[in-house]
Motif scaffolding. Structure first.
Motif, short mmCIF file in Angstrom:
data_model
loop_
_atom_site.label_atom_id
_atom_site.label_comp_id
_atom_site.label_asym_id
_atom_site.label_seq_id
_atom_site.Cartn_x
_atom_site.Cartn_y
_atom_site.Cartn_z
N GLN A 100 30.62 39.17 59.86
CA GLN A 100 31.21 39.63 60.99
C GLN A 100 31.01 41.16 60.96
OE1 GLN A 100 32.43 37.88 63.44
NE2 GLN A 100 32.48 36.08 62.35
N PRO A 101 29.92 41.78 61.46
CA PRO A 101 29.57 43.12 61.46
C PRO A 101 30.45 44.27 62.11
CG PRO A 101 28.13 41.98 63.09
CD PRO A 101 29.00 40.82 62.18
N GLU A 102 31.56 43.58 63.11
CA GLU A 102 32.56 44.51 63.77
C GLU A 102 33.92 44.21 62.95
OE1 GLU A 102 31.33 46.72 66.05
OE2 GLU A 102 29.32 45.76 65.72
N TRP A 103 34.10 43.46 62.27
CA TRP A 103 35.42 43.50 61.59
C TRP A 103 35.74 44.80 60.45
CZ3 TRP A 103 36.46 37.74 59.41
CH2 TRP A 103 36.50 36.88 60.70
N ARG A 104 36.82 45.11 60.65
CA ARG A 104 37.13 46.06 59.64
C ARG A 104 38.42 45.47 58.92
NH1 ARG A 104 34.78 50.83 61.24
NH2 ARG A 104 36.14 51.93 59.43
N PHE A 105 38.67 46.28 57.67
CA PHE A 105 39.37 45.46 56.62
C PHE A 105 40.30 46.58 55.99
CE2 PHE A 105 35.22 43.65 56.79
CZ PHE A 105 35.49 42.16 57.07
N ASP A 106 41.45 45.95 55.65
CA ASP A 106 42.34 46.98 54.63
C ASP A 106 42.50 46.14 53.22
OD1 ASP A 106 44.36 48.87 56.19
OD2 ASP A 106 43.39 47.76 57.54
N GLY A 107 42.14 46.57 52.40
CA GLY A 107 41.95 45.70 51.00
C GLY A 107 42.77 46.33 50.06
N ILE A 108 43.58 45.58 49.64
CA ILE A 108 44.74 45.81 48.83
C ILE A 108 44.77 45.25 47.45
CG2 ILE A 108 47.43 46.25 48.70
CD1 ILE A 108 46.15 47.02 51.32
N ASP A 109 45.22 46.00 46.25
CA ASP A 109 44.96 45.46 45.01
C ASP A 109 45.80 46.50 44.17
OD1 ASP A 109 43.03 43.30 43.46
OD2 ASP A 109 43.60 45.02 42.19
N PRO A 110 46.46 45.87 43.36
CA PRO A 110 47.36 46.59 42.31
C PRO A 110 46.19 47.45 41.15
CG PRO A 110 47.53 44.42 41.66
CD PRO A 110 46.80 44.57 42.86
N SER A 111 45.01 47.08 41.04
CA SER A 111 44.28 47.61 40.00
C SER A 111 43.23 48.76 40.56
CB SER A 111 43.58 46.74 39.28
OG SER A 111 42.32 47.19 38.29
N ALA A 112 43.48 50.07 40.19
CA ALA A 112 42.56 50.98 40.61
C ALA A 112 41.03 50.77 40.26
CB ALA A 112 42.96 52.21 40.22
N GLU A 113 40.91 50.20 38.89
CA GLU A 113 39.68 49.90 38.50
C GLU A 113 38.83 48.80 39.25
OE1 GLU A 113 42.04 51.68 35.15
OE2 GLU A 113 42.47 50.05 36.67
N MET A 114 39.71 47.74 39.61
CA MET A 114 39.24 46.88 40.56
C MET A 114 38.69 47.32 41.82
SD MET A 114 38.48 43.98 38.69
CE MET A 114 38.59 42.68 39.93
N LEU A 115 39.69 48.26 42.61
CA LEU A 115 39.39 48.61 43.82
C LEU A 115 37.95 49.49 43.71
CD1 LEU A 115 42.99 49.82 45.17
CD2 LEU A 115 41.33 47.76 45.90
N GLN A 116 37.79 50.19 42.72
CA GLN A 116 36.42 51.02 42.44
C GLN A 116 35.34 50.15 42.36
OE1 GLN A 116 36.19 54.53 42.53
NE2 GLN A 116 33.81 53.66 42.58
N LEU A 117 35.66 49.11 41.64
CA LEU A 117 34.37 47.94 41.72
C LEU A 117 34.30 47.49 42.81
CD1 LEU A 117 32.45 46.14 39.89
CD2 LEU A 117 34.44 44.59 39.70
#
Length: 223
Positions: free
Chosen positions: A63-80
């Motif tokens: 879906q090329p027009e969707w925007r996302f809020d990505g939540i995760d407790p691990s900073a390392e996993m968010l960087q990945l």
């Protein structure tokens, strides 16, 4: 949480998860399909447990027009996740933390994949209620995680099957009985019936099972 801060575990997360979860890529495609049934072309989507970025990437490509809020407790996993998304990361707002750190929305859709099996029942219910509260009326929610019968000999049977699948996929460590025992002790798994009831208790309606891959189950429900 500690394991998701370990650099070795983080670096191998994507490959290992694909070996462990039957039909993972198809699960992501089905998730996108189910969300798109009700979410608009310019939807804002809440992705809880977004570390690694696998579902974020699949949904962003679908879906090329969707925007996302990505939540995760691990900073390392968010960087990945940010690394794996590449240029697609410009459509994602990342936030370290749990559901209480998520924006209020309201969101057009939400997902929580391969995450809720880490939470005891009480925390799981509060998390689901936090997601439900942030959705627009009628918005879809997709959840998938470990869920199998929990009485008698059933857990051993299903975890043995999970370990056998992992071994066939090349994850040799899962052959050991110690790993099965560790999963039994550390994962507060609910039965599919309990999981469905919890989704309804959190306020979701028309809850339907759409995915079953050995120990993993997936549901779609609506606010």
């Amino acid at each position: 949480m500690a394991s998701f801060c370990d650099p070795d575990i983080v670096s191998g997360y994507a490959a290992r998860t694909e070996q462990l979860v039957p039909g993972l890529r198809h699960l992501h495609k089905m998730t996108g399909l189910l969300l798109a049934e009700r979410a608009p072309a310019d939807a804002r989507v809440l992705v809880l447990g977004a570390g690694g970025g696998m579902e974020l990437k699949a949904l962003a490509e679908l879906q090329p027009e969707w925007r996302f809020d990505g939540i995760d407790p691990s900073a390392e996993m968010l960087q990945l996740a940010e690394t794996n998304l590449g240029s697609l990361a410009s459509r994602v707002t990342f936030q370290e933390g749990y559901i209480d750190k998520a924006p209020e929305g309201p969101f057009d859709a939400a997902t929580c994949l391969l995450t809720l099996h880490f939470l005891p029942r009480g925390e799981r219910l509060q998390t689901l209620r936090g997601i439900q509260r942030r959705l627009k009326p009628g918005a879809p929610f997709v959840a998938a995680h470990h869920s199998f019968p929990t009485q008698g000999a059933e857990p051993d049977k299903w975890l043995t099957r999970f370990a056998a699948f992992a071994s066939l996929s090349g994850v040799l460590a899962f052959q050991s009985e110690n790993n099965i025992r560790t999963m039994k002790e550390r994962l507060p798994v609910l039965s599919p019936e309990e999981d469905e009831a919890l989704l309804r208790e959190a306020g979701f309606s028309n809850v339907e099972l759409f995915y079953a891959g050995l120990t993993f189950k997936g549901w779609v429900g609506y606010k």
